[in-house]
Design a protein around this motif. Sequence first.
Motif, PDB file in Angstrom:
ATOM      1  N   ASP A 176       0.803  -1.229   0.000  1.00 59.37           N
ATOM      2  CA  ASP A 176       0.000   0.000   0.000  1.00 59.37           C
ATOM      3  C   ASP A 176       0.832   1.273   0.000  1.00 59.37           C
ATOM      4  OD1 ASP A 176       0.860  -0.407   2.612  1.00 59.37           O
ATOM      5  OD2 ASP A 176      -1.159  -0.488   3.501  1.00 59.37           O
ATOM      6  N   THR A 188       2.140   6.178  -2.038  1.00 56.84           N
ATOM      7  CA  THR A 188       1.999   4.820  -2.575  1.00 56.84           C
ATOM      8  C   THR A 188       3.196   4.481  -3.457  1.00 56.84           C
ATOM      9  OG1 THR A 188       0.727   5.666  -4.450  1.00 56.84           O
ATOM     10  CG2 THR A 188      -0.521   4.959  -2.535  1.00 56.84           C
ATOM     11  N   THR A 201      -3.750   2.581  -7.131  1.00 51.45           N
ATOM     12  CA  THR A 201      -3.606   1.918  -5.823  1.00 51.45           C
ATOM     13  C   THR A 201      -4.894   2.032  -5.009  1.00 51.45           C
ATOM     14  OG1 THR A 201      -1.232   2.351  -5.765  1.00 51.45           O
ATOM     15  CG2 THR A 201      -2.293   1.902  -3.657  1.00 51.45           C
ATOM     16  N   ARG A 234      -7.249   1.106   1.360  1.00 54.40           N
ATOM     17  CA  ARG A 234      -5.948   1.777   1.508  1.00 54.40           C
ATOM     18  C   ARG A 234      -6.118   3.277   1.787  1.00 54.40           C
ATOM     19  NH1 ARG A 234      -3.523  -1.460  -3.689  1.00 54.40           N
ATOM     20  NH2 ARG A 234      -2.729  -3.291  -2.581  1.00 54.40           N
TER      21      ARG A 234
END
Length: 472
Positions: free
Chosen positions: A121, A156, A163, A170
């Motif tokens: 992450d 990230t 992401t 996340r």
Amino acid sequence: MNHAQALRHNIFKIISDAAQDLSMDSYVIGGFVRDYFLNRLDAKDIDIVAIGSGIELAEKVSEKLDNKPKVKIFKTYGTAMLRYDDIEIEFVGARKESYNEDSRNPIVENGTLEDDQNRRDFTINALALNLDKDNFGDLLDPFGGLSDLEKGIIKTPLDSDITYSDDPLRMMRAIRFATQLKFKIEEASLNAISKNKNRIKIITKERIVVELNKILESNKPSVGFKLLEKTGLLDFILPELTALKGIDEKEGQSHKDNFYHTLEVVDNISKTTDNLWLRWAALLHDIGKAPTKKFSKKVGWTFHGHEFVGSKMVYKLFKRLRMPLNDKMKFVQKMVLMSSRPIVLATEVTDSAVRRLVFDAGDYVDDLMTLCEADITTKNPKKFKKYHNNFKIVRDKIIEVEERDHVRNFQPPVSGEEIMKTFNLKPSKEIGIIKEAIKEAILEGVIPNEYESAHKLMIEKGKSLGLKTDKL
């Protein structure tokens, strides 16, 4: 750069030996490595990546340990876990992932260490230490995670947009880490959270609450809640809070911004208690103010009955977020319902008012006082001191009254069974009337909380209701 000193615990050599037996490369990755560089040395869990089968490596490690700990296998995820020396160790085979639009659960394939680091992450969670004998303790840092740790930055490894869209949880984790570690979220990453905020809808409520709880358990929860509000995530998760935002003005009269006031209260209470549910009560204590807000020329802005309305909203909120609907929820409800009682009481501290407060709050009276003290957010030093002094008087009075009158978790000195027997009654409303009269007399200080006085009042009250007994 070598960091073998991070791997002094004997478990790392055992994992290294087991991996060598299987002709497999293995690495420590994620939180353990991050926390080592942050000097947070009380690690309770370790993530191991194997270039091969994580399950096989876990089983081989267990064989080598004296107590042969049981290996828990999660075949769906290709992971295994065992406990050793109070540490939870999770093993996973290196993998690469791809995602569908409507799920955060990835399609997984075997991969390299590079693939595995790419799927992490944040850069600070992609740091890895080699467990190979020849390179034991070497740091693998492809995304500059160590530099981000030093600068206090959350970002990230790959494109933030992808992401967060792939796994929207996340976004919550980014805000949680920023809150816990006092880090800044990189601007591009923060913008990507705002852009992808509606993706949070695919995350289960239970997962969201885990992150919310971690934000609430941090030293300064307001950091996280301001970020949740700024990115628009709070609208999806706790719209009851965003409804408190803003200041209305009519005819020159305005009220405080109840959203930012709430965050101050949460920060205040976090300095004095680790009780998660009391922190939840602080977060929700004013949610009834949005639906009860009214303006009149005579008195200006009012929020009549906001405590009652707010306590009802707690149940709906807990249910929607799939939080426990048990005594924890009831505790938060009670705190919200009673949140203004000691404030009113502080202006005139009478014995009877304190008895009623202790009677209604029961074992939670100390928690209620802690909440009310946290609710003092005035910037006027004189007022601040005055309110705290008043609450100290209330606290002292609570101790004095409780020692004398014992009304916490009150049980009437005369039972319903005795009333029935005395007046030869079957279950009826008269029993409730007599019990209520005794309770009121004790709370008002008309009689002491003892059997003889209560029994005498029972006879008098029964007589006034036209009841007969042989003892009359």
